[in-house]
Design a protein around this motif. Structure first.
Motif, PDB file in Angstrom:
ATOM      1  N   ASP A   1       0.828  -1.210   0.000  1.00  0.00           N
ATOM      2  CA  ASP A   1       0.000   0.000   0.000  1.00  0.00           C
ATOM      3  C   ASP A   1       0.863   1.262   0.000  1.00  0.00           C
ATOM      4  OD1 ASP A   1      -2.288  -1.510  -0.006  1.00  0.00           O
ATOM      5  OD2 ASP A   1      -2.610  -1.392   2.157  1.00  0.00           O
ATOM      6  N   ALA A   2       2.005   1.190   0.692  1.00  0.00           N
ATOM      7  CA  ALA A   2       2.894   2.351   0.759  1.00  0.00           C
ATOM      8  C   ALA A   2       3.496   2.686  -0.603  1.00  0.00           C
ATOM      9  CB  ALA A   2       4.015   2.091   1.768  1.00  0.00           C
ATOM     10  N   LYS A   3       3.521   1.701  -1.478  1.00  0.00           N
ATOM     11  CA  LYS A   3       4.044   1.928  -2.828  1.00  0.00           C
ATOM     12  C   LYS A   3       3.087   2.771  -3.663  1.00  0.00           C
ATOM     13  CE  LYS A   3       7.908  -0.593  -3.077  1.00  0.00           C
ATOM     14  NZ  LYS A   3       9.200  -0.086  -3.582  1.00  0.00           N
ATOM     15  N   GLY A   4       1.819   2.797  -3.266  1.00  0.00           N
ATOM     16  CA  GLY A   4       0.835   3.570  -3.996  1.00  0.00           C
ATOM     17  C   GLY A   4       0.293   2.827  -5.204  1.00  0.00           C
ATOM     18  N   GLU A   5      -0.587   3.479  -5.927  1.00  0.00           N
ATOM     19  CA  GLU A   5      -1.205   2.868  -7.096  1.00  0.00           C
ATOM     20  C   GLU A   5      -0.140   2.499  -8.132  1.00  0.00           C
ATOM     21  OE1 GLU A   5      -4.765   3.785 -10.368  1.00  0.00           O
ATOM     22  OE2 GLU A   5      -4.140   5.315  -8.920  1.00  0.00           O
ATOM     23  N   ASP A   6      -0.248   1.278  -8.656  1.00  0.00           N
ATOM     24  CA  ASP A   6       0.691   0.757  -9.655  1.00  0.00           C
ATOM     25  C   ASP A   6       2.124   0.711  -9.133  1.00  0.00           C
ATOM     26  OD1 ASP A   6      -1.360   0.473 -11.515  1.00  0.00           O
ATOM     27  OD2 ASP A   6      -1.081   2.495 -12.302  1.00  0.00           O
ATOM     28  N   GLY A   7       2.268   0.579  -7.813  1.00  0.00           N
ATOM     29  CA  GLY A   7       3.604   0.498  -7.245  1.00  0.00           C
ATOM     30  C   GLY A   7       4.192  -0.901  -7.264  1.00  0.00           C
ATOM     31  N   GLY A   8       3.346  -1.904  -7.497  1.00  0.00           N
ATOM     32  CA  GLY A   8       3.799  -3.288  -7.603  1.00  0.00           C
ATOM     33  C   GLY A   8       3.633  -3.811  -9.009  1.00  0.00           C
TER      34      GLY A   8
ATOM     35  N   LEU B   1      17.657 -13.042 -24.288  1.00  0.00           N
ATOM     36  CA  LEU B   1      18.176 -13.888 -23.212  1.00  0.00           C
ATOM     37  C   LEU B   1      17.686 -13.379 -21.864  1.00  0.00           C
ATOM     38  CD1 LEU B   1      19.941 -15.889 -21.670  1.00  0.00           C
ATOM     39  CD2 LEU B   1      21.911 -14.386 -22.109  1.00  0.00           C
ATOM     40  N   GLU B   2      17.775 -12.069 -21.623  1.00  0.00           N
ATOM     41  CA  GLU B   2      17.438 -11.532 -20.315  1.00  0.00           C
ATOM     42  C   GLU B   2      16.763 -10.179 -20.443  1.00  0.00           C
ATOM     43  OE1 GLU B   2      19.774 -12.137 -16.420  1.00  0.00           O
ATOM     44  OE2 GLU B   2      20.651 -10.342 -17.328  1.00  0.00           O
ATOM     45  N   MET B   3      15.736  -9.985 -19.628  1.00  0.00           N
ATOM     46  CA  MET B   3      15.102  -8.667 -19.545  1.00  0.00           C
ATOM     47  C   MET B   3      14.689  -8.407 -18.111  1.00  0.00           C
ATOM     48  SD  MET B   3      11.195  -8.966 -20.990  1.00  0.00           S
ATOM     49  CE  MET B   3      11.731  -8.732 -22.656  1.00  0.00           C
ATOM     50  N   ASP B   4      14.654  -7.126 -17.739  1.00  0.00           N
ATOM     51  CA  ASP B   4      14.225  -6.768 -16.396  1.00  0.00           C
ATOM     52  C   ASP B   4      12.872  -6.088 -16.454  1.00  0.00           C
ATOM     53  OD1 ASP B   4      15.349  -4.632 -17.696  1.00  0.00           O
ATOM     54  OD2 ASP B   4      16.448  -3.865 -15.982  1.00  0.00           O
ATOM     55  N   LEU B   5      12.058  -6.387 -15.446  1.00  0.00           N
ATOM     56  CA  LEU B   5      10.698  -5.864 -15.369  1.00  0.00           C
ATOM     57  C   LEU B   5      10.526  -5.169 -14.031  1.00  0.00           C
ATOM     58  CD1 LEU B   5       8.782  -9.045 -16.647  1.00  0.00           C
ATOM     59  CD2 LEU B   5       9.652  -7.143 -17.992  1.00  0.00           C
ATOM     60  N   ARG B   6      10.078  -3.916 -14.064  1.00  0.00           N
ATOM     61  CA  ARG B   6       9.874  -3.171 -12.815  1.00  0.00           C
ATOM     62  C   ARG B   6       8.794  -2.124 -13.012  1.00  0.00           C
ATOM     63  NH1 ARG B   6      14.563  -1.326 -14.883  1.00  0.00           N
ATOM     64  NH2 ARG B   6      15.756  -2.758 -13.598  1.00  0.00           N
ATOM     65  N   PRO B   7       8.085  -1.757 -11.933  1.00  0.00           N
ATOM     66  CA  PRO B   7       7.123  -0.666 -12.009  1.00  0.00           C
ATOM     67  C   PRO B   7       7.841   0.655 -12.280  1.00  0.00           C
ATOM     68  CG  PRO B   7       6.765  -1.995 -10.032  1.00  0.00           C
ATOM     69  CD  PRO B   7       8.092  -2.400 -10.605  1.00  0.00           C
ATOM     70  N   ALA B   8       7.149   1.576 -12.898  1.00  0.00           N
ATOM     71  CA  ALA B   8       7.750   2.894 -13.182  1.00  0.00           C
ATOM     72  C   ALA B   8       8.171   3.592 -11.900  1.00  0.00           C
ATOM     73  CB  ALA B   8       6.740   3.757 -13.952  1.00  0.00           C
ATOM     74  N   LYS B   9       7.493   3.306 -10.797  1.00  0.00           N
ATOM     75  CA  LYS B   9       7.817   3.971  -9.528  1.00  0.00           C
ATOM     76  C   LYS B   9       9.017   3.357  -8.802  1.00  0.00           C
ATOM     77  CE  LYS B   9       3.058   5.419  -8.469  1.00  0.00           C
ATOM     78  NZ  LYS B   9       1.968   5.302  -7.493  1.00  0.00           N
ATOM     79  N   GLU B  10       9.471   2.208  -9.244  1.00  0.00           N
ATOM     80  CA  GLU B  10      10.518   1.488  -8.522  1.00  0.00           C
ATOM     81  C   GLU B  10      11.874   2.178  -8.694  1.00  0.00           C
ATOM     82  OE1 GLU B  10      11.924  -1.500  -6.030  1.00  0.00           O
ATOM     83  OE2 GLU B  10       9.851  -1.112  -6.624  1.00  0.00           O
ATOM     84  N   GLU B  11      12.595   2.355  -7.609  1.00  0.00           N
ATOM     85  CA  GLU B  11      13.955   2.882  -7.667  1.00  0.00           C
ATOM     86  C   GLU B  11      14.903   1.811  -8.155  1.00  0.00           C
ATOM     87  OE1 GLU B  11      14.873   5.947  -7.096  1.00  0.00           O
ATOM     88  OE2 GLU B  11      12.980   6.737  -6.303  1.00  0.00           O
ATOM     89  N   PHE B  12      15.860   2.202  -8.996  1.00  0.00           N
ATOM     90  CA  PHE B  12      16.838   1.215  -9.451  1.00  0.00           C
ATOM     91  C   PHE B  12      18.101   1.930  -9.899  1.00  0.00           C
ATOM     92  CE2 PHE B  12      14.564   2.392 -13.278  1.00  0.00           C
ATOM     93  CZ  PHE B  12      15.480   2.342 -14.297  1.00  0.00           C
TER      94      PHE B  12
END
Length: 252
Positions: A211-218, A241-252
């Motif tokens: 919930d703390a991630k907010g809407e579309d945080g997961g 071979l490889e791809m990464d998947l993350r929400p737009a809000k995710e820090e990386f």
């Protein structure tokens, strides 16, 4: 060139319906594949099969322990006998558990390695043995094996050291298999899941964190499944071979 993608899928580590495994199973069934869902809990598998069948798809549950070679062979036996050899196999087993290293038991570390790396080896080996021609022959149809990975495989942080080492081994397995079997017609891909998945497991264990991630945080499991299906449908001249998947809000 148009490549036949087959009519049978096997999702290992299917788990709950509202998770990556369940979403992939539903997507493959919606595309007309007979989907075999494998896991340790009969109740969860039966619920997923019922959901797929209610939507007009074909699905079969297989209770199995992916860390046991006999169980892995039996998964493929059941699928082959009922519908044919799977042309799409997803290795989605592996729980993100954590413990400080000095408090970690031997079994804790080993169990994570067996689930993520050893189980992936058993499934990958069984698929390669069954779907690839003998000797150095090349398939005339395409098969796909996708491993569900994690950011931890490339960036180990406490208290997730055991999980990170297990996922790093799984990643190395995927890379090695891709280089060994790609030229023979088996597409092996590794999907790095970078972020928290908005599914049953997290909703039941860490609802406040999500919930703390907010809407579309997961990560949305159905969106992940769409990406996996895209990997499966790739033309053999442009395999990933490889791809990464993350929400737009995710820090990386």
């Amino acid at each position: 060139m148009q490549i036949d993608k087959g009519k049978v899928a096997l999702v290992v580590g299917a788990g709950a319906s509202a998770g990556i495994g369940g979403a992939i199973a539903r997507r493959a069934a919606a595309e007309g594949l007979h989907v075999f869902v494998a896991g340790r809990t009969q109740e969860k598998l039966d619920a997923l099969v019922s959901e797929i069948e209610a939507a007009g798809g074909k699905a079969t549950a297989i209770v199995a322990d992916t860390t046991q070679a006999d169980d892995v062979a039996r998964m493929f036996d059941v699928a082959e006998k009922e519908a044919g050899l799977p042309d799409l196999v997803i290795y989605n087993a592996g729980n993100n558990r954590f413990s400080p290293l000095t408090e970690m038991s031997d079994s804790f570390f080993e169990d994570l390695w067996r689930l993520c790396a050893f189980g992936g080896f058993l499934v990958g080996r069984e698929m390669a043995r069954r779907v690839l021609p003998e000797g150095d022959g090349v398939r005339d149809t395409q098969a796909t094996l996708i491993f569900t990975g994690a950011t931890a495989s490339m960036r180990a942080r406490p208290p997730f050291t055991a999980f990170a080492s297990a996922k790093a081994a799984e990643r190395a397995l995927a890379h090695g298999m891709a280089r060994e079997f790609g030229k023979r017609g088996l597409h092996v891909a590794h999907a790095v899941i970078d972020g928290i998945v908005d599914g049953n497991q997290v909703r039941s264990r860490l609802p406040e964190y999500l919930d703390a991630k907010g809407e579309d945080g997961g990560l949305n499991p159905d969106a992940v499944a769409d990406t996996y299906w895209t990997l499966h449908m790739q033309n053999q001249t442009t395999w990933t071979l490889e791809m990464d998947l993350r929400p737009a809000k995710e820090e990386f």
